[in-house]
Motif scaffolding. Structure first.
Motif, PDB file in Angstrom:
ATOM      1  N   GLN A  57       0.829  -1.238  -0.045  1.00 32.74           N
ATOM      2  CA  GLN A  57      -0.068   0.101  -0.059  1.00 32.74           C
ATOM      3  C   GLN A  57       1.179   1.207   0.074  1.00 32.74           C
ATOM      4  O   GLN A  57       1.787   1.420   0.944  1.00 32.74           O
ATOM      5  N   VAL A  58       0.571   1.866  -1.053  1.00 33.29           N
ATOM      6  CA  VAL A  58       1.555   3.340  -1.111  1.00 33.29           C
ATOM      7  C   VAL A  58       0.481   4.356  -1.229  1.00 33.29           C
ATOM      8  O   VAL A  58      -0.315   4.597  -2.106  1.00 33.29           O
ATOM      9  N   THR A  59       0.928   5.428  -0.373  1.00 30.95           N
ATOM     10  CA  THR A  59       0.028   6.679  -0.471  1.00 30.95           C
ATOM     11  C   THR A  59       0.760   7.832  -1.167  1.00 30.95           C
ATOM     12  O   THR A  59       1.606   8.328  -0.515  1.00 30.95           O
TER      13      THR A  59
ATOM     14  N   THR B  39      -4.880  13.145  -2.002  1.00 35.71           N
ATOM     15  CA  THR B  39      -4.276  11.994  -1.361  1.00 35.71           C
ATOM     16  C   THR B  39      -5.063  10.802  -1.992  1.00 35.71           C
ATOM     17  O   THR B  39      -6.101  10.827  -1.818  1.00 35.71           O
ATOM     18  N   VAL B  40      -3.889   9.875  -2.727  1.00 37.94           N
ATOM     19  CA  VAL B  40      -4.682   8.681  -3.108  1.00 37.94           C
ATOM     20  C   VAL B  40      -3.754   7.469  -2.633  1.00 37.94           C
ATOM     21  O   VAL B  40      -2.486   7.753  -2.629  1.00 37.94           O
ATOM     22  N   THR B  41      -4.214   6.463  -2.231  1.00 42.17           N
ATOM     23  CA  THR B  41      -3.333   4.938  -2.166  1.00 42.17           C
ATOM     24  C   THR B  41      -3.717   4.084  -3.226  1.00 42.17           C
ATOM     25  O   THR B  41      -4.826   3.795  -3.782  1.00 42.17           O
ATOM     26  N   PHE B  42      -2.406   3.592  -3.375  1.00 41.13           N
ATOM     27  CA  PHE B  42      -2.515   2.598  -4.786  1.00 41.13           C
ATOM     28  C   PHE B  42      -1.977   1.261  -3.964  1.00 41.13           C
ATOM     29  O   PHE B  42      -1.071   1.343  -3.119  1.00 41.13           O
ATOM     30  N   VAL B  43      -2.454  -0.038  -4.627  1.00 42.75           N
ATOM     31  CA  VAL B  43      -1.697  -1.164  -4.505  1.00 42.75           C
ATOM     32  C   VAL B  43      -1.500  -1.717  -5.736  1.00 42.75           C
ATOM     33  O   VAL B  43      -2.636  -1.971  -6.353  1.00 42.75           O
ATOM     34  N   LEU B  44      -0.185  -1.760  -6.333  1.00 45.92           N
ATOM     35  CA  LEU B  44      -0.002  -2.151  -7.703  1.00 45.92           C
ATOM     36  C   LEU B  44       0.603  -3.698  -7.772  1.00 45.92           C
ATOM     37  O   LEU B  44       1.312  -3.828  -6.876  1.00 45.92           O
ATOM     38  N   GLU B  45       0.451  -4.135  -9.105  1.00 44.88           N
ATOM     39  CA  GLU B  45       0.979  -5.366  -9.146  1.00 44.88           C
ATOM     40  C   GLU B  45       2.508  -5.149  -9.610  1.00 44.88           C
ATOM     41  O   GLU B  45       2.821  -4.342 -10.135  1.00 44.88           O
TER      42      GLU B  45
END
Length: 808
Positions: free
Chosen positions: A53-55, A67-73
């Motif tokens: 989890q990266v914000t 502000t947005v949170t990503f979870v990437l492959e």
């Protein structure tokens, strides 16, 4: 070749805009102490850790932060284009699992930008598909393709979840003009070559699932070349509720057809206009309209043809002189309305209604006089290279007055339900097909001054010229029929999906079933009601290994209830009780992602087997398919597909593909012979490059090698007696492009080009090595020897094209 451990990273990039859709420079983009800033065009790119989890925080001195949170492959590249305002902060969470989901379904995703750049005589989605393993085509003038032993009628095509159709009467690739799909409007392209889920319709071979984009700001694109041009416009209302993307295309194939061995007066005109309109009625309710109007006019006046064939020791030549012309016209009208209603966060309903109307006519009267002879191959001879001995002379008159009017109406409702860790999907669809078809075709053949009678009817013995013939003179082929038919269809599906774990390994399950019921009726015929049930399933597992691998297993029962073309036999009579062809699919696949040369790569491999029953045998003449409509055969298809893709050149995607296929059929228990689509080996290469010192000069290479297809058989002949093959298909198309403006260019704020996002000029060379590739055989009969000579119909030679591309 050495392999290194894959770096568990991903990239986020995009353009930052303000409320007026203007790019915002000097925006700080940061996470956990690392970050970057946007350039003067609002563009940014940032490498982030994957599976974590990266914000991200977007800040600017005069605008509210985002502000947005990503979870990437791992190795995923995601585009995120935030809009910064001065009124409120934006917060959200984006968990990206799309690529992973498509991997486990065995779906190949193709980037629209690649589709637009790769050269081809029919550039577009289908041009790229033909470089994939398991997808075959020996006709560069056609957008049709065969997948894993199937034919052109066995492929599903969806645009925005709406099934689309192609004209019925087209018999050669040069008549096709334009594919339905407008590349300028495309946002996403997914392709499955087999073992697909129950939510996709009732076809035997493949699914092409295309999504058109929803614009977020005004834009325009233009492309012009010697083959035609296209223009697209993106429009968005001030309140952002309405958006539309519209494209206009024109194409002229004269440049390509004039390179063939038949000299012609050729005046084609292919044009269409297509639009996708979206309306956001509320946060829960969205509407869209997809419309297309297409007009294809084809006028063809052949003059002469000369074909050299045979061997070095026994060269042959066919010379033909023509009179007459062909005039065809295909007008199609398509409209579809789709609405999506989010009942709750976990339940969504969709309704789709569509109408397809095609008006087609095919008129021709072509008289051909031919001479078949042996070429003098004696070096030094005064007649070297000329016909030294004539084996046969004759003439042929072909006539047609074919008219078709088809109206297809669809209504469909779909439901999507999330429940705990599971997802449920279901759908119900009604289709009515109304067909009005008149066929008048006849052919008269004369050999050495003697008219040839058809071999399938009982006529008095003809042993001319030794004794006079007293029987009637009849056409060699004579097809006359009038069909007014309606087909009512009900279909539906239900499927369940679940993501879980086994130990520390991730697993995915999918199971579903389809139902299809149909009945054919007409003025003089009535068919029985028929029904098919098609269960399907998929399983995938991602082991807890250091190596990044996914294993897939999929299969099930697939049916293809006959469409109108499959109901019409060789005499053009409708057989209402023709059964659905049935196929059992088994597919085992593996995706292996790894890093090589510190760049991402992926190796995709699939092993498949298809067992077919109730097979409706057919013949292929160019792109026209004629069915036997008797369901009296069994067949199988087996093979392996392998594709390696990645950044062979830093910053570009390329791939190499290999396919092995064997498909055979057994008709009336006579034994197995090759099916018309039995293309044993296939190699494909799609390669992108640029000059290291001048990166604005790009190269795009499209290479295909296919082993030869079966060459077919003469009319009324037993295909078991004709198992010859065409020569191998070898083709290389290359494009060179000079990019003046793109997203990496520092733009000036004044002058003509200040509003351009992209501007490029290119040179394309089709069939770079000028290979002679054949699509079918023309069969010429010698009245004396009774021999049938297979004369190959060669495709296009080397052709040069120039192209201009621009985006606003």
């Amino acid at each position: 070749m050495s392999l290194t451990a894959a770096a568990q990273t991903a990239r986020i990039k995009g353009v930052i805009l303000d409320e007026n859709n203007q790019p915002v420079a000097s925006v700080n983009v940061s996470y956990s102490g690392s970050g970057t800033s946007s350039n003067q065009n609002g563009f940014y790119v940032l490498k982030v850790p994957a599976n974590k989890q990266v914000t991200l925080v977007f800040t600017h001195v005069s605008l509210k932060k985002i502000t947005v949170t990503f979870v990437l492959e791992p190795k995923e590249e995601r585009e995120f284009n935030p809009v910064m305002t001065n009124r409120k902060e934006q917060m959200g969470e984006v968990i990206i699992k799309a690529n992973n989901r498509k991997q486990i379904q065995g779906i190949s995703t193709i980037e629209p930008e690649m589709i637009r750049k790769i050269p081809g005589t029919n550039a577009g989605v289908e041009n790229i598909l033909k470089t994939l393993p398991g997808v075959n085509s020996n006709n560069e003038l056609s957008t049709q393709y065969a997948v894993r032993g199937g034919n052109y009628d066995e492929n599903l095509v969806y645009v925005n979840e709406i099934e689309v159709y192609r004209p019925f009467l087209i018999r050669s690739g040069q008549q096709e003009g334009l594919s339905f799909t407008n590349t300028d409007l495309v946002q996403n392209v997914d392709f499955s070559a087999g073992g697909f889920q129950a939510k996709f319709g009732d076809k035997l071979s493949s699914v092409l699932d295309i999504t058109y984009r929803k614009p977020i700001k005004f834009g325009a694109s233009l492309e012009a070349s010697l083959l035609g041009g296209s223009l697209s416009v993106d429009l968005v209302s001030k309140d952002k509720k309405w958006s539309a993307v519209t494209g206009v295309r024109y194409r002229n194939n004269s440049l390509l057809v004039n390179s063939q061995e038949t000299q012609t007066n050729f005046t084609p005109s292919f044009a269409d206009i297509q639009t996708n309109i979206n309306y956001n009625a509320s946060a829960k309710w969205q509407w869209s309209f997809l419309g297309n109007i297409s007009q294809n006019k084809y006028q063809y006046q052949p003059l002469t043809r000369q074909t050299n064939f045979g061997t070095i020791d026994n060269p042959m030549r066919l010379s033909v002189f023509y009179e007459g012309q062909e005039k065809d016209q295909y007008d199609t009208y398509f409209g579809a309305v789709k609405t999506t209603f989010n009942v709750s966060d976990n339940f969504t309903l969709k309704f789709i209604g569509s109408v397809f109307h095609t008006l087609e006519q095919e008129y021709f009267d072509i008289f051909a006089q031919y001479r078949l002879g042996e070429v003098d191959s004696s070096i030094g001879s005064e007649t070297y290279g000329e016909v030294a001995f004539t084996r046969g002379i004759g003439s042929q008159l072909n006539h047609a007055r074919n008219d078709l009017d088809a109206l297809i109406v669809n209504t469909e409702i779909k439901g999507f339900q999330d429940w705990k860790e599971s997802q449920f999907e279901w759908g119900i669809k009604y289709t009515r097909e109304s067909i009005r078809d008149r066929i008048i075709e006849w052919e008269v053949i004369d050999s050495a001054g003697f008219s040839l009678n058809p071999p399938v009817i009982d006529l008095p013995k003809n042993d001319q010229p030794y004794s006079p013939y007293k029987g009637p003179l009849v056409p060699y082929q004579d097809i006359r029929a009038t069909n007014f038919n309606s087909i009512n269809r009900f279909s539906g599906y239900g499927q369940w999906s679940l993501k879980s774990t086994i130990g520390r390994s991730e697993v995915w399950y999918n199971a579903g079933v389809r139902m299809h019921q149909w009945e054919v009726s007409g003025a003089t015929i009535i068919g029985k009601s028929q029904i098919t049930i098609s269960p399907r399933a998929q399983f995938a597992i991602k082991p807890d290994w250091q190596l990044d691998m996914i294993f897939r297993l999929s299969g099930g029962l697939y049916h293809q209830p006959p469409f109108y073309r499959e109901l019409r036999n060789a005499d053009a009579l409708v057989q209402p009780n023709t059964k659905a062809q049935q196929s059992i699919h088994f597919v085992i696949g593996n995706d292996f992602s790894f890093t090589m040369w510190n760049r991402p790569f992926k190796l995709i491999s699939e092993l498949y087997y298809k067992s077919l029953s109730d097979v409706n045998t057919y013949t292929i003449d160019n792109v026209r398919i004629r069915y036997a409509t008797n369901n009296n055969a069994t067949a199988y298809a087996q093979g392996v597909d392998i594709r390696l893709n990645g950044e062979f050149v830093p910053g570009t995607e390329s791939w190499f593909s290999f396919g092995y296929l064997k498909t055979e059929e057994n008709s009336n228990n006579q034994g197995f012979i090759a099916r018309p689509t039995d293309q044993r080996l296939k190699f494909g290469l799609l390669f992108q490059d640029y000059m290291p010192n001048i990166p604005s000069i790009k190269l795009y290479l499209n290479l295909v090698y296919n082993t030869g297809l079966p060459g077919g058989s003469p009319s009324y002949a037993d295909p078991y007696a004709y198992q010859n093959r065409l020569n191998d298909y070898r083709r290389v198309d290359v494009g060179f492009s000079k990019v003046f403006i793109d997203n990496t260019t520092v733009k000036k704020n004044t002058g003509w080009f200040k509003d351009f996002k992209e501007l490029a000029v290119g040179l394309e060379i089709f069939n770079l090595f000028d290979n002679q590739n054949a699509i079918t055989n023309t069969w010429v009969r010698d009245v004396y020897s009774k021999n049938q000579y297979a004369i190959p119909n060669y495709m296009t030679t080397r052709v040069f094209n120039v192209k201009l591309s621009a985006k606003l």
